[in-house]
Design a protein around this motif. Structure first.
Motif, PDB file in Angstrom:
ATOM      1  N   ILE A  34      -5.106  -8.659  -2.453  1.00 33.51           N
ATOM      2  CA  ILE A  34      -6.483  -8.613  -2.933  1.00 33.51           C
ATOM      3  C   ILE A  34      -6.462  -8.207  -4.396  1.00 33.51           C
ATOM      4  CG2 ILE A  34      -7.522  -8.120  -0.675  1.00 33.51           C
ATOM      5  CD1 ILE A  34      -7.740  -5.172  -1.538  1.00 33.51           C
ATOM      6  N   LEU A  35      -7.536  -8.542  -5.101  1.00 34.10           N
ATOM      7  CA  LEU A  35      -7.692  -8.170  -6.507  1.00 34.10           C
ATOM      8  C   LEU A  35      -8.661  -7.001  -6.597  1.00 34.10           C
ATOM      9  CD1 LEU A  35      -8.083 -11.739  -8.055  1.00 34.10           C
ATOM     10  CD2 LEU A  35      -5.998 -10.395  -7.767  1.00 34.10           C
ATOM     11  N   LYS A  36      -8.334  -6.067  -7.461  1.00 35.60           N
ATOM     12  CA  LYS A  36      -9.187  -4.893  -7.672  1.00 35.60           C
ATOM     13  C   LYS A  36      -9.310  -4.636  -9.171  1.00 35.60           C
ATOM     14  CE  LYS A  36     -10.459  -2.406  -4.707  1.00 35.60           C
ATOM     15  NZ  LYS A  36     -11.706  -2.401  -3.961  1.00 35.60           N
ATOM     16  N   ASP A  37     -10.367  -3.920  -9.556  1.00 40.93           N
ATOM     17  CA  ASP A  37     -10.502  -3.454 -10.933  1.00 40.93           C
ATOM     18  C   ASP A  37      -9.494  -2.350 -11.164  1.00 40.93           C
ATOM     19  OD1 ASP A  37     -12.616  -5.183 -11.478  1.00 40.93           O
ATOM     20  OD2 ASP A  37     -14.126  -3.709 -10.847  1.00 40.93           O
ATOM     21  N   GLY A  38      -9.216  -2.066 -12.420  1.00 39.53           N
ATOM     22  CA  GLY A  38      -8.298  -0.986 -12.775  1.00 39.53           C
ATOM     23  C   GLY A  38      -7.186  -1.503 -13.657  1.00 39.53           C
ATOM     24  N   GLY A  39      -6.389  -0.598 -14.162  1.00 41.67           N
ATOM     25  CA  GLY A  39      -5.317  -0.980 -15.068  1.00 41.67           C
ATOM     26  C   GLY A  39      -5.889  -1.527 -16.353  1.00 41.67           C
ATOM     27  N   TYR A  40      -5.191  -2.481 -16.944  1.00 44.95           N
ATOM     28  CA  TYR A  40      -5.633  -3.068 -18.207  1.00 44.95           C
ATOM     29  C   TYR A  40      -6.402  -4.371 -17.982  1.00 44.95           C
ATOM     30  CZ  TYR A  40      -5.373  -4.508 -23.090  1.00 44.95           C
ATOM     31  OH  TYR A  40      -5.688  -4.896 -24.360  1.00 44.95           O
ATOM     32  N   ALA A  41      -5.878  -5.243 -17.127  1.00 46.29           N
ATOM     33  CA  ALA A  41      -6.522  -6.536 -16.884  1.00 46.29           C
ATOM     34  C   ALA A  41      -6.867  -6.724 -15.406  1.00 46.29           C
ATOM     35  CB  ALA A  41      -5.602  -7.667 -17.341  1.00 46.29           C
ATOM     36  N   GLY A  42      -6.798  -5.662 -14.626  1.00 46.84           N
ATOM     37  CA  GLY A  42      -7.064  -5.741 -13.196  1.00 46.84           C
ATOM     38  C   GLY A  42      -5.801  -5.491 -12.395  1.00 46.84           C
ATOM     39  N   LEU A  43      -5.956  -5.376 -11.092  1.00 43.17           N
ATOM     40  CA  LEU A  43      -4.845  -5.038 -10.198  1.00 43.17           C
ATOM     41  C   LEU A  43      -4.692  -6.084  -9.108  1.00 43.17           C
ATOM     42  CD1 LEU A  43      -5.780  -1.282  -9.586  1.00 43.17           C
ATOM     43  CD2 LEU A  43      -4.120  -2.171 -11.238  1.00 43.17           C
ATOM     44  N   ILE A  44      -3.455  -6.258  -8.666  1.00 38.88           N
ATOM     45  CA  ILE A  44      -3.160  -7.018  -7.455  1.00 38.88           C
ATOM     46  C   ILE A  44      -2.594  -6.017  -6.460  1.00 38.88           C
ATOM     47  CG2 ILE A  44      -1.755  -8.802  -6.377  1.00 38.88           C
ATOM     48  CD1 ILE A  44      -1.547 -10.130  -9.138  1.00 38.88           C
ATOM     49  N   VAL A  45      -3.232  -5.905  -5.312  1.00 34.69           N
ATOM     50  CA  VAL A  45      -2.736  -5.051  -4.234  1.00 34.69           C
ATOM     51  C   VAL A  45      -2.125  -5.998  -3.202  1.00 34.69           C
ATOM     52  CG1 VAL A  45      -3.319  -3.336  -2.500  1.00 34.69           C
ATOM     53  CG2 VAL A  45      -4.550  -3.365  -4.684  1.00 34.69           C
ATOM     54  N   PHE A  46      -0.817  -5.872  -2.995  1.00 38.64           N
ATOM     55  CA  PHE A  46      -0.074  -6.777  -2.130  1.00 38.64           C
ATOM     56  C   PHE A  46       0.495  -5.981  -0.956  1.00 38.64           C
ATOM     57  CE2 PHE A  46       4.016  -8.889  -1.057  1.00 38.64           C
ATOM     58  CZ  PHE A  46       3.512 -10.124  -0.658  1.00 38.64           C
ATOM     59  N   LYS A  47       0.215  -6.421   0.259  1.00 44.89           N
ATOM     60  CA  LYS A  47       0.750  -5.757   1.451  1.00 44.89           C
ATOM     61  C   LYS A  47       2.090  -6.393   1.798  1.00 44.89           C
ATOM     62  CE  LYS A  47      -0.523  -4.092   6.016  1.00 44.89           C
ATOM     63  NZ  LYS A  47      -1.601  -4.018   7.007  1.00 44.89           N
ATOM     64  N   SER A  48       3.171  -5.642   1.600  1.00 45.25           N
ATOM     65  CA  SER A  48       4.522  -6.175   1.792  1.00 45.25           C
ATOM     66  C   SER A  48       5.052  -5.954   3.207  1.00 45.25           C
ATOM     67  CB  SER A  48       5.486  -5.548   0.783  1.00 45.25           C
ATOM     68  OG  SER A  48       5.470  -4.145   0.897  1.00 45.25           O
ATOM     69  N   ALA A  49       4.491  -5.003   3.941  1.00 44.77           N
ATOM     70  CA  ALA A  49       4.876  -4.702   5.322  1.00 44.77           C
ATOM     71  C   ALA A  49       3.777  -3.804   5.892  1.00 44.77           C
ATOM     72  CB  ALA A  49       6.231  -3.998   5.380  1.00 44.77           C
ATOM     73  N   ASP A  50       3.875  -3.490   7.180  1.00 44.94           N
ATOM     74  CA  ASP A  50       2.899  -2.571   7.758  1.00 44.94           C
ATOM     75  C   ASP A  50       2.951  -1.252   7.009  1.00 44.94           C
ATOM     76  OD1 ASP A  50       1.918  -4.324   9.672  1.00 44.94           O
ATOM     77  OD2 ASP A  50       3.415  -3.722  11.164  1.00 44.94           O
ATOM     78  N   ASN A  51       1.807  -0.807   6.502  1.00 44.45           N
ATOM     79  CA  ASN A  51       1.671   0.444   5.753  1.00 44.45           C
ATOM     80  C   ASN A  51       2.533   0.503   4.495  1.00 44.45           C
ATOM     81  OD1 ASN A  51      -0.261   1.545   7.560  1.00 44.45           O
ATOM     82  ND2 ASN A  51       1.412   2.009   8.976  1.00 44.45           N
ATOM     83  N   GLU A  52       2.926  -0.636   3.953  1.00 42.08           N
ATOM     84  CA  GLU A  52       3.676  -0.692   2.695  1.00 42.08           C
ATOM     85  C   GLU A  52       2.966  -1.645   1.743  1.00 42.08           C
ATOM     86  OE1 GLU A  52       6.311   1.070   1.621  1.00 42.08           O
ATOM     87  OE2 GLU A  52       6.219   2.197   3.499  1.00 42.08           O
ATOM     88  N   PHE A  53       2.752  -1.175   0.531  1.00 42.28           N
ATOM     89  CA  PHE A  53       2.021  -1.962  -0.454  1.00 42.28           C
ATOM     90  C   PHE A  53       2.779  -1.981  -1.776  1.00 42.28           C
ATOM     91  CE2 PHE A  53      -0.975  -0.396   2.599  1.00 42.28           C
ATOM     92  CZ  PHE A  53      -1.823  -1.464   2.819  1.00 42.28           C
ATOM     93  N   LEU A  54       2.516  -3.005  -2.546  1.00 41.56           N
ATOM     94  CA  LEU A  54       2.962  -3.081  -3.928  1.00 41.56           C
ATOM     95  C   LEU A  54       1.699  -3.324  -4.747  1.00 41.56           C
ATOM     96  CD1 LEU A  54       6.018  -5.470  -3.474  1.00 41.56           C
ATOM     97  CD2 LEU A  54       6.122  -3.020  -3.963  1.00 41.56           C
ATOM     98  N   VAL A  55       1.569  -2.596  -5.838  1.00 45.17           N
ATOM     99  CA  VAL A  55       0.389  -2.764  -6.684  1.00 45.17           C
ATOM    100  C   VAL A  55       0.872  -3.153  -8.070  1.00 45.17           C
ATOM    101  CG1 VAL A  55      -1.680  -1.690  -7.615  1.00 45.17           C
ATOM    102  CG2 VAL A  55      -0.859  -1.036  -5.334  1.00 45.17           C
ATOM    103  N   PHE A  56       0.341  -4.267  -8.570  1.00 42.07           N
ATOM    104  CA  PHE A  56       0.771  -4.819  -9.847  1.00 42.07           C
ATOM    105  C   PHE A  56      -0.380  -4.892 -10.839  1.00 42.07           C
ATOM    106  CE2 PHE A  56       3.270  -6.925  -6.508  1.00 42.07           C
ATOM    107  CZ  PHE A  56       4.554  -6.599  -6.908  1.00 42.07           C
ATOM    108  N   GLU A  57      -0.039  -4.724 -12.097  1.00 46.01           N
ATOM    109  CA  GLU A  57      -0.960  -5.003 -13.200  1.00 46.01           C
ATOM    110  C   GLU A  57      -1.129  -6.516 -13.278  1.00 46.01           C
ATOM    111  OE1 GLU A  57      -3.436  -5.087 -16.028  1.00 46.01           O
ATOM    112  OE2 GLU A  57      -2.661  -3.053 -15.704  1.00 46.01           O
ATOM    113  N   ARG A  58      -2.341  -6.980 -13.518  1.00 45.82           N
ATOM    114  CA  ARG A  58      -2.575  -8.425 -13.633  1.00 45.82           C
ATOM    115  C   ARG A  58      -2.296  -8.963 -15.034  1.00 45.82           C
ATOM    116  NH1 ARG A  58      -8.065 -10.501 -11.674  1.00 45.82           N
ATOM    117  NH2 ARG A  58      -7.016 -12.475 -12.123  1.00 45.82           N
ATOM    118  N   LEU A  59      -2.032  -8.097 -15.975  1.00 41.86           N
ATOM    119  CA  LEU A  59      -1.757  -8.534 -17.342  1.00 41.86           C
ATOM    120  C   LEU A  59      -0.431  -9.280 -17.393  1.00 41.86           C
ATOM    121  CD1 LEU A  59      -2.608  -8.449 -20.329  1.00 41.86           C
ATOM    122  CD2 LEU A  59      -1.313  -6.334 -20.524  1.00 41.86           C
TER     123      LEU A  59
END
Length: 142
Positions: free
Chosen positions: A55-80
């Motif tokens: 999912i995409l969320k506000d935050g960071g510099y150009a927005g965030l990508i919240v990626f679910k990599s496994a059950d209860n495991e996430f990776l969050v990336f800057e969209r820049l």
């Protein structure tokens, strides 16, 4: 052993010249802006995500990508896009939500592979942010 000072001096100048030419390329500097923020993902949003969903969320510099990599495991990336660190060119998710691509330079980044660049001119992977889970709520900070 006898050294010819003139030859050593010429070799030294040649090496310096090669070094200076190779460092004077007109390239984008890979310095990503650092913005202080804190963003949350509601428990409802967290539970609605399947593995390899994003999912995409506000935050960071150009927005965030919240990626679910496994059950209860996430990776969050800057969209820049890392090729344009002084711009606001945000990468967009593909239909499978496992790759993000810059519409400007066409660099692609694999979310499954930790945000690594898989094609295009960008040299760096997407910036990752820290997260923690509390009461089903995902909180993201830098």
């Amino acid at each position: 052993m006898k050294f010819n000072k003139s030859k050593v001096k010429k070799i030294f100048v040649f090496i310096l010249l090669i070094f200076s030419i190779s460092t004077c390329k007109n390239e984008v500097i890979d310095i990503m802006p650092n913005v202080q923020f804190q963003q949350t993902v509601s428990p409802g949003e967290v539970t609605s995500m399947g593995v390899y969903d994003a999912i995409l969320k506000d935050g960071g510099y150009a927005g965030l990508i919240v990626f679910k990599s496994a059950d209860n495991e996430f990776l969050v990336f800057e969209r820049l896009c890392t090729y344009y660190p002084n711009d606001t060119s945000a990468v967009v998710l593909d239909k499978s939500k496992t790759t993000a691509t810059c519409s400007k330079c066409k660099s692609s980044f694999s979310l499954i592979l930790d945000g690594v660049r898989t094609s295009g001119p960008a040299r760096l992977q997407l910036r990752k942010y820290k997260w923690y889970m509390s009461s089903g709520r995902l909180t993201i900070t830098n």
